[in-house]
Design a protein around this motif. Structure first.
Motif, PDB file in Angstrom:
ATOM      1  N   ALA A   1     -26.855  -4.006  20.369  1.00 45.69           N
ATOM      2  CA  ALA A   1     -26.851  -2.569  20.672  1.00 45.69           C
ATOM      3  C   ALA A   1     -27.780  -2.260  21.843  1.00 45.69           C
ATOM      4  O   ALA A   1     -27.454  -1.469  22.734  1.00 45.69           O
ATOM      5  CB  ALA A   1     -27.261  -1.776  19.429  1.00 45.69           C
ATOM      6  N   LEU A   2     -28.953  -2.906  21.832  1.00 44.91           N
ATOM      7  CA  LEU A   2     -29.900  -2.704  22.930  1.00 44.91           C
ATOM      8  C   LEU A   2     -29.327  -3.226  24.253  1.00 44.91           C
ATOM      9  O   LEU A   2     -29.489  -2.591  25.310  1.00 44.91           O
ATOM     10  CB  LEU A   2     -31.218  -3.407  22.604  1.00 44.91           C
ATOM     11  CG  LEU A   2     -32.344  -3.270  23.636  1.00 44.91           C
ATOM     12  CD1 LEU A   2     -32.709  -1.807  23.809  1.00 44.91           C
ATOM     13  CD2 LEU A   2     -33.560  -4.077  23.207  1.00 44.91           C
TER      14      LEU A   2
ATOM     15  N   GLU B   1     -26.139  -3.423  25.041  1.00 41.21           N
ATOM     16  CA  GLU B   1     -25.108  -2.487  25.486  1.00 41.21           C
ATOM     17  C   GLU B   1     -25.732  -1.248  26.131  1.00 41.21           C
ATOM     18  O   GLU B   1     -25.262  -0.761  27.166  1.00 41.21           O
ATOM     19  CB  GLU B   1     -24.229  -2.076  24.300  1.00 41.21           C
ATOM     20  CG  GLU B   1     -23.347  -3.214  23.778  1.00 41.21           C
ATOM     21  CD  GLU B   1     -22.533  -2.786  22.570  1.00 41.21           C
ATOM     22  OE1 GLU B   1     -22.716  -1.629  22.123  1.00 41.21           O
ATOM     23  OE2 GLU B   1     -21.732  -3.600  22.075  1.00 41.21           O
ATOM     24  N   GLU B   2     -26.799  -0.761  25.497  1.00 40.29           N
ATOM     25  CA  GLU B   2     -27.478   0.407  26.072  1.00 40.29           C
ATOM     26  C   GLU B   2     -28.068   0.068  27.444  1.00 40.29           C
ATOM     27  O   GLU B   2     -28.010   0.879  28.385  1.00 40.29           O
ATOM     28  CB  GLU B   2     -28.585   0.867  25.112  1.00 40.29           C
ATOM     29  CG  GLU B   2     -29.275   2.137  25.556  1.00 40.29           C
ATOM     30  CD  GLU B   2     -30.307   2.609  24.559  1.00 40.29           C
ATOM     31  OE1 GLU B   2     -30.989   3.596  24.843  1.00 40.29           O
ATOM     32  OE2 GLU B   2     -30.412   1.969  23.484  1.00 40.29           O
TER      33      GLU B   2
ATOM     34  N   ARG C   1     -25.254   0.013  29.936  1.00 36.51           N
ATOM     35  CA  ARG C   1     -24.891   1.378  30.324  1.00 36.51           C
ATOM     36  C   ARG C   1     -25.915   1.970  31.284  1.00 36.51           C
ATOM     37  O   ARG C   1     -25.562   2.611  32.288  1.00 36.51           O
ATOM     38  CB  ARG C   1     -24.746   2.258  29.076  1.00 36.51           C
ATOM     39  CG  ARG C   1     -23.523   1.938  28.230  1.00 36.51           C
ATOM     40  CD  ARG C   1     -23.256   3.054  27.237  1.00 36.51           C
ATOM     41  NE  ARG C   1     -24.346   3.211  26.301  1.00 36.51           N
ATOM     42  CZ  ARG C   1     -24.428   2.580  25.141  1.00 36.51           C
ATOM     43  NH1 ARG C   1     -23.465   1.742  24.777  1.00 36.51           N
ATOM     44  NH2 ARG C   1     -25.449   2.781  24.335  1.00 36.51           N
ATOM     45  N   SER C   2     -27.185   1.755  30.993  1.00 33.42           N
ATOM     46  CA  SER C   2     -28.230   2.263  31.885  1.00 33.42           C
ATOM     47  C   SER C   2     -28.142   1.604  33.249  1.00 33.42           C
ATOM     48  O   SER C   2     -28.332   2.258  34.287  1.00 33.42           O
ATOM     49  CB  SER C   2     -29.613   2.006  31.253  1.00 33.42           C
ATOM     50  OG  SER C   2     -29.728   2.636  30.005  1.00 33.42           O
TER      51      SER C   2
END
Length: 486
Positions: A350-351, A353-354, A357-358
């Motif tokens: 999840a981190l 993926e975040e 995205r960033s």
């Protein structure tokens, strides 16, 4: 929290000691003992074991080390922990030693989501021993010893035994031996003519509490070793139910032993009474009663032998159950660890993926900024080109309109003739020494007028030109002034 009594020493009581006071809590403080290295982590080989109930992987196995330097100053070092060590809100570099002082703030790990503070936050302080002692956290080695003692001293509960007076296999074995010894003593006392006052005097109080019930009084035959083997096979299928049945059989056997002992004692009293009443006659009855007494004694010995075997079997059963429980605990621990690892992997993905995205957002912002910079650069180039064009045009104007035709330099003290043509004052004077006509239109020179406007304009424009032009003009002005003086 466990009892921190093992921290008390004779020379420390009543003095002051350094410790890490847990922020907002009156428990879980970490004592800093002089001359000793203090290690903190979730592993087994550390001084203080910290296992987070919220996030078990927050604290590393060997998270940090606290020790005194040669000057006696306490220091802290991050031992390559995953979530870091923070001193006064600043993260420490791994494997680098930092000094700590009174009032410093130490944080182990990072705060979780939706939480402002981390789970383990401490303040370095020096307090009186009476203040620190009730709040201290137990050491890891002391907790291990305590767990071992509790494991070795484990007893059966009253629900498992089904009644009071139940004890572990080792205690039951000692009670059987005691009953066997006392029965031998009572048999030996027959030859000396001694009679026991009551049957219960030779028995342990806990054994006498096992009274036979109505259901057990009807049982005349005790299941021997085949039943033990059968129960042992059933234990492999269901250890808990087999243990309950074994304990119930043990109670029945103990009741039978008590009944046999009472019967043997009654027979012994009857034999002694008969001997007192008829010392010379009725010897057959005495022999018969003695034979019955010996039969009861042999039966009691057989029961005791069978009970001894039962106790040994129970001990083996309990050991197997204990090993089985330990295996279940290990399997459960491995399963919990797998779940924690799976959760940690999910959080990691999840981190990631975040972060991706960033990264994409930042790339889009950078591209937009680059476009703006390119546009600004193009506009700047256009402005520069316009400026250069203006400057070139100005130079053309200066060269064509503001230059003296005689010396080909910018006007110096410009003079305008009656024909409207302008020249340098020095140049036109030198020209008039030879001719009295305009060098351009050839009209006669009748008047000369100084043009201050041209001089001021030329001086201002020359100030914006190169330094070479400025210097050449200054040198030219000095030369003409010097020629004028001579």
């Amino acid at each position: 929290m466990g009892e921190p009594g093992f921290f008390v020493t004779g020379d420390r009581a009543g003095g002051r000691s350094w410790c890490l006071r847990r922020v907002g809590m009156s428990a879980g403080w970490l004592l800093l003992e002089d001359g000793r290295e203090v290690t903190v982590g979730r592993g087994f080989g550390v001084t203080y074991q910290l296992v987070s109930k919220i996030c078990p992987l927050m604290i590393s196995r060997n998270h940090c080390v606290l020790k005194q330097n040669p000057e006696g100053q306490w220091t802290i070092m991050d031992n390559k922990s995953l979530n870091g060590v923070w001193l006064n809100r600043a993260r420490l570099e791994p494997l680098r030693v930092y000094s700590i002082h009174q009032g410093d703030y130490i944080q182990l790990g990072v705060p979780l989501e939706n939480k402002e503070n981390a789970e383990y936050e401490y303040e370095v302080t020096e307090e009186d021993w009476e203040t620190i002692y009730p709040c201290l956290s137990p050491k890891n080695d002391q907790m291990i010893e305590k767990n071992k003692e509790l494991r070795t001293k484990r007893k059966f509960s009253s629900d498992q035994l089904g009644g009071p007076g139940a004890e572990g296999p080792s205690n039951l074995k000692s009670k059987i031996n005691k009953v066997s010894y006392e029965s031998d003593q009572s048999v030996k006392s027959q030859g000396k003519g001694e009679v026991a006052s009551t049957p219960s005097e030779n028995l342990d109080p806990k054994l006498t509490a096992l009274e036979p019930s109505k259901k057990t009084t009807g049982a005349a035959i005790y299941p021997g070793f085949p039943v033990v083997t059968e129960v042992h096979h059933e234990q492999k299928a269901s250890n808990s139910s087999a243990s309950q049945r074994s304990l119930q059989m043990f109670k029945v056997t103990m009741s039978r032993i008590l009944r046999l002992k009472i019967q043997m004692q009654e027979k012994h009293e009857a034999v002694m009474n008969v001997k007192k009443q008829t010392q010379k006659g009725n010897s057959k009855k005495i022999v018969r009663m003695e034979q019955e007494l010996q039969d009861l004694q042999s039966q009691l010995c057989a029961e005791q032998a069978q009970q001894q075997a039962r106790v040994e079997q129970l001990e083996k059963t309990f050991q197997e159950e204990e090993r089985h429980l330990e295996g279940l605990e290990i399997a459960q621990g491995e399963e919990d660890l797998k779940q924690q690892l799976a959760q940690a992997l999910e959080e990691h993905w999840a981190l990631m993926e975040e972060l991706n995205r960033s990264k994409k957002d930042f790339e889009a912002i950078i591209q937009a900024k680059n476009k703006e910079l390119e546009q600004t650069k193009e506009e700047k180039e256009k402005v520069q080109a316009q400026k250069e064009e203006v400057l070139s045009h100005m130079n053309d104007v200066l060269e064509n309109e503001l230059q003296c035709i005689i010396c080909s330099e910018y006007f110096i003290e410009a003079v305008t003739l009656n024909c409207a043509h302008s020249f340098c004052s020095y140049c036109i004077k030198e020209w008039m020494k030879r001719k009295r006509e305009c060098p351009i239109c050839r009209k006669d020179i009748e008047s000369k007028t100084y043009s201050l406007v041209l001089d001021n304009c030329i001086n201002k424009m020359v100030n914006n030109l190169s330094s070479e032009v400025k210097e050449r003009r200054i040198v030219l002005i000095r030369e003409r002034k010097a020629k004028r003086l001579f």
